[in-house]
Design a protein around this motif. Structure first.
Motif: not given
Length: 470
Positions: A329-330, A321-323, A335-338, A145-148
């Motif tokens: 991560n994006a 892997p970094e990409d 949700y927080f971006a919104c 899920p999006g949250a940790d």
């Protein structure tokens, strides 16, 4: 119709002095009635106001949980399990008052059985923590899920995430639980065997019960080998329907994609601003492929051909892997971006899920509904398994906007239900969706749930006021 929950002061009970004294004697500094601590445990990501418990206990073991349950039962006083506080539907709000039992200090990985592909953890272990401890084993836990979130909380809400299209949800990935019942009994619901036909399936009874039937203290989960090859790609489409139809055809052809995420152009714009990405602002699919080198190549070629049939542009690959990490991560921060699109707002989010054949109708219908809103709205979700989210950004003190958002939410859910879908694919019922549950399941099914609740928790002390009313 889903009715807003009334936070009546008459429902709340003060902490009995004798219970407070007993808890303080038993737990010392791990018992708190401080206002700041209580408010922290009365707030989640739902649109509801902060509704704090009367006290908080920080448990460190199953024995601690038994002690809290025994003391609360003796005073017929409510208790609410608390994990990471990341729920979206008001699961942890203390609408009846009560004691919040914080399991975050129960954060030990108890055992990793690599040969059996299982791990057993205390309920407060976070999903990222578990995967960090699995790094040296060549295994991973896929539910994200999006949250940790905590593994116990994820079990209690039957959580899901971006990997569900291939690896399933918590329902499929919890093998067994240790649960403290309302009687203070410690029950182990199953062992580590991959399957069992021994008696009632108690594990599935508690997975998704949202803390209303018992307090989960330990969880045994399935693990999976890290794929030999992983590749991720982004593809833009000329329309929302084109993107969703590409996913539908991919699933119906049986292509074993690991992730398939849809994001509307407004969500992409929010992500670009929040995560400093430069994604094209158009209806977009994020894909990820797991398997052997040849298998991943074959999957990707097939899905890219399907995407082109629906007007999709050529894939933009994220193979390093970094990409891939930056891309996902994006997505996880969407949700927080919104929320940053309208600073200070509150978000009302849906998580309807429909049969894959009805997904395009459900999402395009939701878009038509949201187009009437006078506040920002976004669509995104795990469309590979028929699940998507609408995010509605409203002023926290604007009653008209809040009422309008709830009306639009009702329409989106009702549309999904008309397609033999569900009001919640992964968030759970909590407070926010109690009316929808009645509409979806019917009175007889709800009464059966009530009978189970009464049988296991006759004094209604476990997270009362959630899922349905007694």
């Amino acid at each position: 119709m889903n009715q807003p929950i009334a936070f009546a002061d008459s429902l709340r009970r003060p902490l009995p002095p004798a219970l407070g004294t007993a808890l303080r004697e038993r737990f010392g500094e791990r018992f708190s009635t401080a206002q700041a601590v209580r408010e922290h445990h009365g707030r989640d990501e739902s649109p509801f106001p902060t509704t704090p418990p009367e006290a908080v206990v920080f448990a460190q073991s199953t024995e601690d949980v038994v002690a809290v349950v025994d003391l609360c039962r003796a005073h017929a006083y409510p208790l609410i399990p608390y994990g990471a506080g990341s729920s979206l539907e008001g699961h942890l709000l203390a609408v009846h008052g009560g004691v919040s039992i914080d399991l975050s200090q129960m954060n030990r990985v108890l055992g990793i059985d690599a040969e059996d592909l299982t791990a057993t953890v205390q309920a407060g272990v976070l999903r990222k923590q578990l995967n960090e401890e699995l790094k040296s084993t060549g295994l991973f836990f896929p539910i994200d899920p999006g949250a940790d979130a905590s593994i116990g909380g994820m079990s209690a809400t039957r959580a899901s995430g971006t990997n569900a299209v291939r690896y399933g949800t918590m329902r499929e990935n919890v093998l067994g639980l240790t649960v403290v019942t309302a009687e203070g009994k410690v029950v182990r619901t199953a062992g580590r065997a991959k399957k069992s036909a021994a008696g009632y399936d108690l594990t599935r009874l508690f997975v998704g019960s949202e803390g209303t039937l018992g307090v989960i203290t330990e969880v045994t989960v399935r693990l999976y080998p890290l794929p030999e090859a992983i590749s991720a790609a982004v593809c833009n489409f000329p329309s929302l329907a084109a993107a969703v139809n590409a996913v539908i055809q991919t699933i119906q052809l049986g292509v074993p994609i690991a992730r398939s995420e849809f994001l509307c152009e407004s969500t992409i714009a929010a992500i670009n601003a929040y995560s400093n990405t430069t994604l094209r602002e158009a209806p977009t699919l994020f894909f990820e492929f797991h398997g052997t080198e040849s298998g991943v190549r074959e999957q990707a070629e097939l899905v890219q051909a399907i995407a082109r049939e629906h007007g999709g542009q050529d894939f933009e690959w994220a193979s390093r892997p970094e990409d891939r990490t930056r891309l996902w991560n994006a997505r996880h921060s969407a949700y927080f971006a919104c929320l940053q699109v309208r600073p200070g707002c509150r978000a009302i989010s849906t998580d309807t899920c429909v049969p894959i054949s009805r997904l395009a109708d459900s999402i395009t219908g939701a878009r038509r509904i949201l187009d009437t809103a006078k506040f920002p709205t976004m669509l995104l979700g795990h469309v590979g398994d028929g699940n998507f989210h609408a995010v509605l950004l409203v002023g926290p003190d604007d009653e008209r906007e809040m009422a309008e958002a709830e009306r639009l939410n009702d329409e989106i859910v009702r549309l999904a239900l008309s397609m033999d879908g569900t009001c919640t694919g992964e968030h759970g019922i909590g407070l926010h969706k109690m009316g929808f549950l009645v509409e979806e399941r019917g009175d007889d099914a709800i009464e059966l749930m009530r009978r189970i609740k009464r049988a296991l928790d006759p004094d209604n002390i476990l997270n009362p006021g959630k899922i349905f009313t007694l």
